[in-house]
Design a protein around this motif. Structure first.
Motif, PDB file in Angstrom:
ATOM      1  N   GLY A 293       0.861  -1.227  -0.140  1.00  7.92           N
ATOM      2  CA  GLY A 293      -0.056   0.014   0.029  1.00  7.92           C
ATOM      3  C   GLY A 293       0.904   1.242   0.003  1.00  7.92           C
ATOM      4  N   ARG A 294       1.894   1.350   0.859  1.00  4.38           N
ATOM      5  CA  ARG A 294       2.855   2.593   0.794  1.00  4.38           C
ATOM      6  C   ARG A 294       3.402   2.551  -0.725  1.00  4.38           C
ATOM      7  N   VAL A 295       3.835   1.519  -1.069  1.00  2.06           N
ATOM      8  CA  VAL A 295       4.601   1.586  -2.613  1.00  2.06           C
ATOM      9  C   VAL A 295       3.566   2.381  -3.376  1.00  2.06           C
ATOM     10  N   ALA A 296       2.126   1.714  -3.350  1.00  4.20           N
ATOM     11  CA  ALA A 296       1.384   2.387  -4.455  1.00  4.20           C
ATOM     12  C   ALA A 296       1.036   3.868  -4.041  1.00  4.20           C
ATOM     13  N   ARG A 297       0.934   4.108  -3.038  1.00 10.46           N
ATOM     14  CA  ARG A 297       0.636   5.664  -2.415  1.00 10.46           C
ATOM     15  C   ARG A 297       1.459   6.495  -2.991  1.00 10.46           C
ATOM     16  N   TYR A 298       2.968   6.149  -2.884  1.00  7.52           N
ATOM     17  CA  TYR A 298       4.008   6.779  -3.216  1.00  7.52           C
ATOM     18  C   TYR A 298       4.180   7.066  -4.789  1.00  7.52           C
ATOM     19  N   HIS A 299       3.822   5.848  -5.370  1.00  7.83           N
ATOM     20  CA  HIS A 299       3.987   5.982  -6.788  1.00  7.83           C
ATOM     21  C   HIS A 299       3.022   7.076  -7.263  1.00  7.83           C
ATOM     22  N   LEU A 300       1.697   7.016  -6.740  1.00 10.93           N
ATOM     23  CA  LEU A 300       0.689   8.006  -7.425  1.00 10.93           C
ATOM     24  C   LEU A 300       0.953   9.340  -6.736  1.00 10.93           C
ATOM     25  N   GLU A 301       1.487   9.429  -5.366  1.00  8.41           N
ATOM     26  CA  GLU A 301       1.647  10.893  -4.945  1.00  8.41           C
ATOM     27  C   GLU A 301       2.914  11.547  -5.428  1.00  8.41           C
ATOM     28  N   HIS A 302       3.751  10.780  -5.767  1.00  6.50           N
ATOM     29  CA  HIS A 302       5.304  11.207  -5.912  1.00  6.50           C
ATOM     30  C   HIS A 302       6.044  10.627  -7.246  1.00  6.50           C
ATOM     31  N   GLY A 303       5.841   9.275  -7.276  1.00  4.84           N
ATOM     32  CA  GLY A 303       6.948   8.608  -8.212  1.00  4.84           C
ATOM     33  C   GLY A 303       6.550   9.141  -9.726  1.00  4.84           C
ATOM     34  N   ARG A 304       5.334   9.436 -10.024  1.00  6.28           N
ATOM     35  CA  ARG A 304       5.058   9.920 -11.271  1.00  6.28           C
ATOM     36  C   ARG A 304       5.448  11.362 -11.907  1.00  6.28           C
ATOM     37  N   PHE A 305       6.064  11.985 -10.700  1.00  7.00           N
ATOM     38  CA  PHE A 305       6.333  13.476 -11.131  1.00  7.00           C
ATOM     39  C   PHE A 305       7.656  13.687 -10.715  1.00  7.00           C
ATOM     40  N   GLU A 306       8.105  15.015 -11.332  1.00  2.72           N
ATOM     41  CA  GLU A 306       9.313  15.564 -10.904  1.00  2.72           C
ATOM     42  C   GLU A 306       9.314  16.800 -10.118  1.00  2.72           C
ATOM     43  N   SER A 307      10.455  17.113  -9.529  1.00  2.00           N
ATOM     44  CA  SER A 307      10.474  18.328  -8.649  1.00  2.00           C
ATOM     45  C   SER A 307      11.319  19.258  -9.459  1.00  2.00           C
ATOM     46  N   PRO A 308      10.582  20.246  -9.891  1.00  2.00           N
ATOM     47  CA  PRO A 308      11.354  21.557 -10.773  1.00  2.00           C
ATOM     48  C   PRO A 308      12.300  21.904  -9.762  1.00  2.00           C
ATOM     49  N   ALA A 309      12.149  22.242  -8.649  1.00  2.00           N
ATOM     50  CA  ALA A 309      13.052  23.010  -7.760  1.00  2.00           C
ATOM     51  C   ALA A 309      14.492  21.917  -7.749  1.00  2.00           C
ATOM     52  N   ALA A 310      14.388  20.960  -7.519  1.00  2.00           N
ATOM     53  CA  ALA A 310      15.332  19.776  -7.550  1.00  2.00           C
ATOM     54  C   ALA A 310      16.015  19.733  -8.926  1.00  2.00           C
ATOM     55  N   ASP A 311      15.316  19.622  -9.988  1.00  2.00           N
ATOM     56  CA  ASP A 311      16.051  19.689 -11.461  1.00  2.00           C
ATOM     57  C   ASP A 311      16.866  20.891 -11.497  1.00  2.00           C
ATOM     58  N   GLU A 312      16.308  21.980 -11.364  1.00  2.00           N
ATOM     59  CA  GLU A 312      17.048  23.346 -11.424  1.00  2.00           C
ATOM     60  C   GLU A 312      18.060  23.310 -10.643  1.00  2.00           C
ATOM     61  N   ALA A 313      18.185  22.799  -9.334  1.00  2.00           N
ATOM     62  CA  ALA A 313      19.231  22.955  -8.804  1.00  2.00           C
ATOM     63  C   ALA A 313      20.546  21.874  -9.118  1.00  2.00           C
TER      64      ALA A 313
END
Length: 507
Positions: A293-313
């Motif tokens: 359940g934790r893995v599925a939740r992380y994938h849906l909430e974070h895993g599919r996205f990128e962090s623009p702030a992190a990519d820029e840094a």
């Protein structure tokens, strides 16, 4: 988290945090006049548990004793009279296994331990240094003897990214060495100057390239490497699948060791569950279900996205890294492209890595068998259906397992060859796999790939005095090359029985 906030994350519209404070990357000092000493994967932190405390403390004391002897020996044994540059090749610390929490902690942190925020990571580091005090005393003495440290960030000590964590580690070593008395021949500033951090790799052109190696493991990679902020929650760090597995499954089971489970699949976990009593097996299965359940939740909430702030840094820091090491950005991008893509963003990969592809194949087979028993289609049709389900299931399992392989040793071998060719460097060194390696590169027989292995001797039985050394505590030594010669790394064992280096036979 409110339902609205969670919905915003699912839609990729979470509120962004302010620009992250990045740790300083200082100029590297030349290796000229120094010998190189490489160790990796000490995983200090396993002793920081809330459960089975005394057993973990005993194992930690055993490990600390061996490493302290190693440091004391090399502090005084200097080939050619030259000082050492000790390269700690990642996973020196194991923040993932620290489950201790401050008094009064409630909620999820009380059950699983603190997270990866900067202030939480500093608290964990201080507890870790208290539990492994002997190691840090001897490490401080090693630096005080005039040697240098290069600390490389791994996936278990990803928290070394935070500036406050780096500062706390250096301050802790300074306090241990100087105390209130000071030192007549040393200052805190000169001492601290000999300790350096590397978020990605340590590189000396024409000599050696070192990184931890988790970047080539889709199970453990923490993108983007130079600023691993969690997508849509940039106050935390990226969580690879290995982090979730340790936090929500391994840490909850007393005595469960994580260092030899990298290649486990359904068969190995089935054998493990059979060794447990019924009550403990059911509890472990419950933990595994919660992990899913934790893995599925992380994938849906974070895993599919990128962090623009992190990519820029990351891009900004990559340019600074190129200037430090004399590498153009195109070369660094090619180096970066050798890394793996995180499994956390791929639903099919997660389904495979979590063992669900085997369970799905078995479920299809059982459903087909039941269907053939309950229907009057005739034995020929029934046999055809069973064969189709069996062949299809085996094909699906083998295809997906081949697409998402678990053999990290093979991944590191391929990556090392790519790095060696790209940078034309005589030695490429890594850790991560816990498997010692020393081999010549295919593209240049004069170049070497070495893997330091690990220092986890407390997980193996010691040999007797007089017997050939078989201690698994391996490390790499590379004396400063003589003029007009190429560097040659030497893979060695640290004999925990005799307290001295021994040759390591590479098979």
């Amino acid at each position: 988290m409110s339902r609205i906030a969670r919905l915003r994350r699912l839609l990729g519209r979470a509120r962004r945090t302010a620009e992250v404070e990045l740790p300083d990357e200082v100029e590297p000092r030349p290796v000229a006049g120094e010998n190189l000493l490489l160790i990796s994967d000490l995983h200090l932190g396993e002793a920081c548990k809330e459960h089975s405390r005394i057993e973990y403390l005993k194992r930690a004391a055993d490990l600390d004793g061996h490493v302290c002897n190693f440091l004391e020996y090399h502090a005084t044994h200097r080939p050619g009279g030259r000082p050492w540059r000790l390269v700690l090749g990642g996973d020196l610390l194991d923040f993932l296994q620290v489950t201790m929490v401050p008094p009064g902690t409630t909620g999820e942190a009380a059950l699983y331990g603190l997270g990866t925020r900067e202030e939480e990571s500093v608290w964990k580091l201080r507890r870790l240094m208290e539990r492994h005090r002997d190691f840090f005393v001897f490490l401080a003495a090693f630096v005080g003897a005039g040697h240098r440290l290069e600390i490389i960030q791994g996936n278990h000590d990803e928290e070394l990214f935070w500036p406050a964590v780096r500062e706390a580690l250096v301050d802790g070593l300074v306090d241990l060495f100087f105390g209130d008395e000071g030192h007549p021949d040393e200052t805190p500033e000169s001492f601290a100057e000999r300790i350096r951090f590397n978020s990605w790799f340590y590189y000396q052109p024409g000599l050696i390239y070192v990184e931890h190696g988790h970047r080539f493991d889709d199970f453990c990679v923490t993108p983007p490497q130079l600023c691993p902020l969690k997508p849509q929650a940039e106050e935390e760090l990226t969580h690879p699948l290995s982090y979730l597995a340790i936090r929500y499954f391994a840490n909850r089971q007393a005595g469960f060791r994580t260092h030899d489970k990298e290649h486990w699949g359904l068969r190995e976990y089935y054998a493990y569950f059979r060794t447990l009593g019924l009550k403990q097996a059911l509890e472990s299965l419950k933990f595994y279900g919660e992990l899913m359940g934790r893995v599925a939740r992380y994938h849906l909430e974070h895993g599919r996205f990128e962090s623009p702030a992190a990519d820029e840094a990351h891009i900004k820091r990559r340019a600074a890294l190129g200037a430090r090491f004399g590498l153009d950005d195109a070369t660094l991008q090619q180096l970066e492209a050798l890394g793996a893509r995180s499994i956390m963003g791929r639903a099919l990969g997660l389904w495979t890595m979590m063992g669900m592809v085997e369970w799905s194949a078995m479920l299809v087979g059982i459903t087909t068998l039941v269907t053939t028993l309950l229907t009057p289609w005739g034995w020929l049709i029934d046999l055809g259906l069973l064969l189709a389900a069996t062949v299809g299931g085996v094909f699906a399992v083998k295809t997906l397992r081949a697409r998402y392989p678990r053999d990290i040793k093979a991944k590191l071998d391929r990556a090392a060859s790519g790095i060696g060719q790209l940078l034309d460097v005589p030695v490429v060194a890594m850790g991560h796999s816990h498997r010692p390696v020393r081999r010549r590169m295919a593209h240049d027989h004069r170049a070497f790939f070495v893997n330091t292995g690990s220092f986890l001797a407390h997980e193996h039985a010691a040999h007797q005095r007089g017997e050939p050394c078989r201690c698994p505590t391996t490390f790499v030594v590379m004396p400063e090359p003589e003029p007009y010669t190429r560097p040659v790394p030497r893979l060695k064992r640290w004999c925990t029985v005799l307290g001295r280096p021994e040759p390591f036979e590479v098979r």
